[in-house]
Design a protein around this motif. Structure first.
Motif: not given
Length: 326
Positions: A15-21, A277-280
């Motif tokens: 995936p190009p972007e992953v949300r880190i919790y 991969i983008t995480t911000g």
């Protein structure tokens, strides 16, 4: 390494972007022997937000008898009132009373903590597996009626210290029950860190076959046997885009003695950045936050990336971030 950041080699199959919790302030600090002052906890959350994390699990509204390290939830939440509305601050609510307390403080995102095994349900909740699910049903229903977003944690998804290996079908049944209650997201917990990539693939395939959408799934790996990153990469290849991690590798599980620290957020971000991969997340800034917290805990961060980026030694804290830094 170039200026403290990994070289990027994107992988088109991910995936190009992953949300880190981020779970450090809750799942991380609840397993520390030392009780961290509430002002330090608040500063920790503020610094994590400043490092670019968009979801930070703040605390747990659990009875102080069970998790004394988080007994100050009522004092903490007002100290986070100045954070931007875009930041998600989920809190754990173990029962209806916990939900009432969370609602009283204006919490918008809540989580319940279920088990995939009978033994852990009894150890953690003093209930059978079915009784624990029945306890969560009115909690989830009330939260949804109040317009809350609800996460369902599922612990012991891969192995249980009392029962051994956990069959994927058993985990699938619990996950489907939580989804049917109304949970918006499920976090698959490798509570004692025994998962391997093949087991991860088997469970995700089982969930897919049972109609559980991959976009409703998050993964939560512990690094007991050094498998957390390889397990995470396997999950990403299956389409998972939400990954739980703890700044500096803080945390474990107070009810499972063999559980070690969570996957360190910095180690995760290092891998993801290298994959394009983008995480911000600002990795350098995040490592500094974890170095700062390690100083306050008086011990080194378990994260290899934190140690590499901050010059941390084995005596606790880092060379670059002293107790004088506020």
């Amino acid at each position: 390494m170039i200026e403290g950041l990994p070289m990027r080699f994107p992988d088109g199959g991910l995936p190009p972007e992953v949300r880190i919790y981020e779970v450090g302030p809750r799942d991380g600090l609840q397993n520390e022997k030392a009780t961290v002052p509430v002002e330090v906890k608040a500063e920790f959350v503020h610094r994590l937000r400043a490092a670019g994390l968009g979801t930070v699990e703040a605390t747990s509204f659990v009875h102080p008898k069970w998790v004394p390290q988080l007994a100050d939830a009522e004092q903490l939440m007002p100290l986070l009132g100045d954070l931007p509305p875009g930041l998600r601050l989920p809190v754990l609510v173990p029962n209806s009373r916990g939900l009432e307390r969370a609602l009283a403080h204006g919490c918008r995102d809540v989580a319940v903590f279920a088990s995939a095994t009978e033994s852990f349900a009894k150890a953690n909740l003093n209930r059978t597996l079915q009784e624990s699910l029945a306890m969560f049903e009115p909690v989830v229903s009330r939260a949804k009626a109040e317009g809350q977003w609800v996460r369902g944690y599922v612990s012991m998804c891969f192995g249980d210290p009392w029962e051994g290996a956990v069959p994927p079908a058993q985990v699938v049944r619990v996950c489907r029950a939580l989804l049917e209650m109304g949970c918006d997201e499920l976090s698959l917990g490798d509570t004692i860190g025994v998962a391997t990539p093949g087991h991860v693939s088997a469970l995700l395939a089982g969930l897919d076959g049972a109609g559980v959408p991959v976009d409703r799934i998050a993964v939560h790996f512990h690094d007991t046997y050094g498998q957390a990153l390889s397990n995470t990469l396997t999950a990403l290849r299956h389409g998972v885009t939400t990954v739980d991690a703890s700044a500096g590798g803080l945390g474990g599980c107070p009810y499972a003695k063999s559980a070690t620290g969570n996957l360190a957020t910095e180690d995760l971000v290092w891998m993801l950045q290298g994959l394009g991969i983008t995480t911000g997340v600002d990795l350098t800034r995040l490592a500094a936050v974890s170095g700062w917290m390690a100083d306050r805990l008086g011990r080194p961060s378990p994260s290899r990336t934190v140690r590499a980026l901050t010059g941390a030694d084995d005596r606790g804290g880092s060379h670059q971030h002293s107790h004088k830094e506020q």
